[in-house]
Design an enzyme around this catalytic site. Structure first.
Site, PDB file in Angstrom:
ATOM      1  N   MET A 337      -8.929 -41.137 -31.418  1.00 40.52           N
ATOM      2  CA  MET A 337      -7.605 -40.512 -31.495  1.00 40.52           C
ATOM      3  C   MET A 337      -7.328 -40.008 -32.908  1.00 40.52           C
ATOM      4  SD  MET A 337      -3.797 -42.057 -30.677  1.00 40.52           S
ATOM      5  CE  MET A 337      -4.065 -42.262 -28.921  1.00 40.52           C
ATOM      6  N   TRP A 340      -9.455 -36.978 -33.538  1.00 40.15           N
ATOM      7  CA  TRP A 340      -8.927 -35.818 -32.817  1.00 40.15           C
ATOM      8  C   TRP A 340      -7.814 -35.129 -33.609  1.00 40.15           C
ATOM      9  CZ3 TRP A 340      -3.794 -35.855 -30.761  1.00 40.15           C
ATOM     10  CH2 TRP A 340      -3.429 -34.630 -30.202  1.00 40.15           C
ATOM     11  N   HIS A 341      -6.966 -35.889 -34.260  1.00 41.24           N
ATOM     12  CA  HIS A 341      -5.909 -35.280 -35.058  1.00 41.24           C
ATOM     13  C   HIS A 341      -6.496 -34.469 -36.207  1.00 41.24           C
ATOM     14  CE1 HIS A 341      -3.028 -38.163 -33.130  1.00 41.24           C
ATOM     15  NE2 HIS A 341      -2.244 -37.109 -33.259  1.00 41.24           N
ATOM     16  N   GLY A 342      -7.633 -34.891 -36.724  1.00 37.09           N
ATOM     17  CA  GLY A 342      -8.286 -34.186 -37.820  1.00 37.09           C
ATOM     18  C   GLY A 342      -9.229 -35.114 -38.563  1.00 37.09           C
TER      19      GLY A 342
END
Length: 404
Positions: A337, A340-342
């Site tokens: 997670m 995924w945000h960066g």
């Protein structure tokens, strides 16, 4: 044009939705017009004055990227769906999944700040703006979920037209909420009666009004008079503490407002897109929080990452302890997670922070079973909410990038 970002967007969407609403009150639905209105809105959303072909604003690079992406995902999903009964190997599943995630992975890698300097500028202009488009993450989530459900055998039928409709559903295209294919198709097939549609319209009006309050009044003032002034001179414990509160409130009201708009427009199409927030700052513990915050994303990660990895470890008997395997699954869930945000340190740190909170709370639950609390009343409930709130808001401070 950013979805729900300007009053012009709302005006155009409302005008296009007038025939949909009229038909809805009559207990009818035009799939042809729904498709045409969706196509028009997608062209408007991806329109660009700078990044376009032949100087045509509505023939943007992002629009072409989105169309190519849809064809790519549809080809992968339909091929896997039709070939799975003959040869349902893990290797095939892995290849299809990798190819499905590849565009999003490239966008995340080449848009991350650790590439540095001129290299990031080159990739932003040459690669990212061609393969990336607004909402690529949330569209990818839909595709990945579909592939996993096909492998599990829970989806018995996929029609190409419905697949395109599901992927390109414009109300939720940029930032969710993340719907599920089976639920979406079920709503799409069932045309509401006139009375049922009136109920959906009333709910949609309520959500739009609440969304305006959240996003354009509360979030605006919190950002204007809290977040922005504090971040200009962010030094000292007190300012960080106040910024933590302000940023958390802004993040919630801005995103919750957007989600309400997306759900409301979905309702006008007769699609009951699931909610994204359920009073998250009333959570009594970290598990309760993730059952209330960005719920469609949280449940997506739970089903696609946590449950799948836990099932794999259990099947392979990688560990003797189910509790230990669950902790590893939680770690993978929140680490992915964060990634995924960066790929920035603060995003990964945010993911690892919540993994630590989840695992730590699991140990606390085991201890509490052996040592039941002596008091369970309003005071202890309020205390648990306050403690959870501060753990959560500290996580948002990490997420903001101002702490790391």
């Amino acid at each position: 044009m950013t979805p729900y970002g300007t009053f012009t967007f709302f005006l155009i969407a409302f005008i296009l939705l007038i025939p949909v609403i009229i038909l809805g009150f009559l207990g009818k639905r035009s799939y042809i017009y729904n498709g045409i209105s969706t196509a028009i809105m997608i062209v408007i959303i991806f329109a660009s004055d700078k990044l376009n072909f032949f100087g045509i604003k509505y023939l943007s690079v992002q629009l072409v990227s989105f169309i190519i992406y849809m064809l790519w995902q549809a080809a992968l999903i339909m091929w896997y769906y039709h070939s799975r009964p003959k040869n349902n190997t893990f290797a095939k599943f892995f290849i299809v999944m990798t190819l499905s995630i590849l565009p999003l992975a490239l966008v995340k890698i080449f848009s991350s700040s650790w590439l540095g300097g001129q290299q990031i500028q080159f990739h932003e202009h040459k690669l990212i703006e061609f393969i990336g488009f607004l909402g690529i993450s949330y569209v990818t989530f839909k595709s990945v979920q579909l592939i996993m459900e096909i492998r599990a055998g829970s989806i018995k039928e996929i029609k190409l037209g419905k697949l395109f409709q599901f992927i390109s559903f414009f109300p939720t295209i940029s930032s969710g909420p993340i719907d599920r294919y089976k639920r979406f198709v079920k709503d799409d097939k069932k045309v509401p009666t006139g009375d049922e549609y009136r109920g959906l319209v009333l709910k949609a009006i309520h959500m739009i009004m609440l969304g305006f309050l959240y996003k354009y009044i509360i979030a605006y003032f919190v950002n204007q008079y809290g977040v922005m002034p504090l971040q200009m001179h962010l030094h000292g414990f007190v300012r960080y503490w106040l910024y933590m509160y302000a940023y958390s409130m802004y993040l919630f009201f801005d995103f919750a407002g957007y989600s309400l708009f997306a759900i409301a427009v979905s309702f006008l199409y007769g699609i009951k897109t699931p909610p994204n927030f359920n009073q998250p700052f009333k959570s009594r513990n970290i598990k309760d929080f993730w059952n209330r915050w960005h719920m469609t994303l949280s449940f997506w990660f739970r089903d696609c990452i946590y449950m799948r990895s836990l099932f794999f470890m259990s099947k392979k008997k990688l560990m003797k302890s189910q509790f230990a395997m669950s902790n590893v699954a939680f770690f993978l869930n929140f680490f992915i997670m964060g990634v995924w945000h960066g790929l920035e340190v603060y995003y990964i740190g945010y993911g690892l922070y919540h993994a630590a909170l989840f695992i730590g709370y699991g140990y606390y639950e085991r201890w509490r079973k052996k040592h039941p609390p002596r008091w369970d009343n309003r005071f202890t409930t309020a205390l648990s909410i306050i403690i959870t709130f501060h753990f959560v808001t500290f996580g948002f401070l990490i997420f903001s990038g101002k702490l790391i």
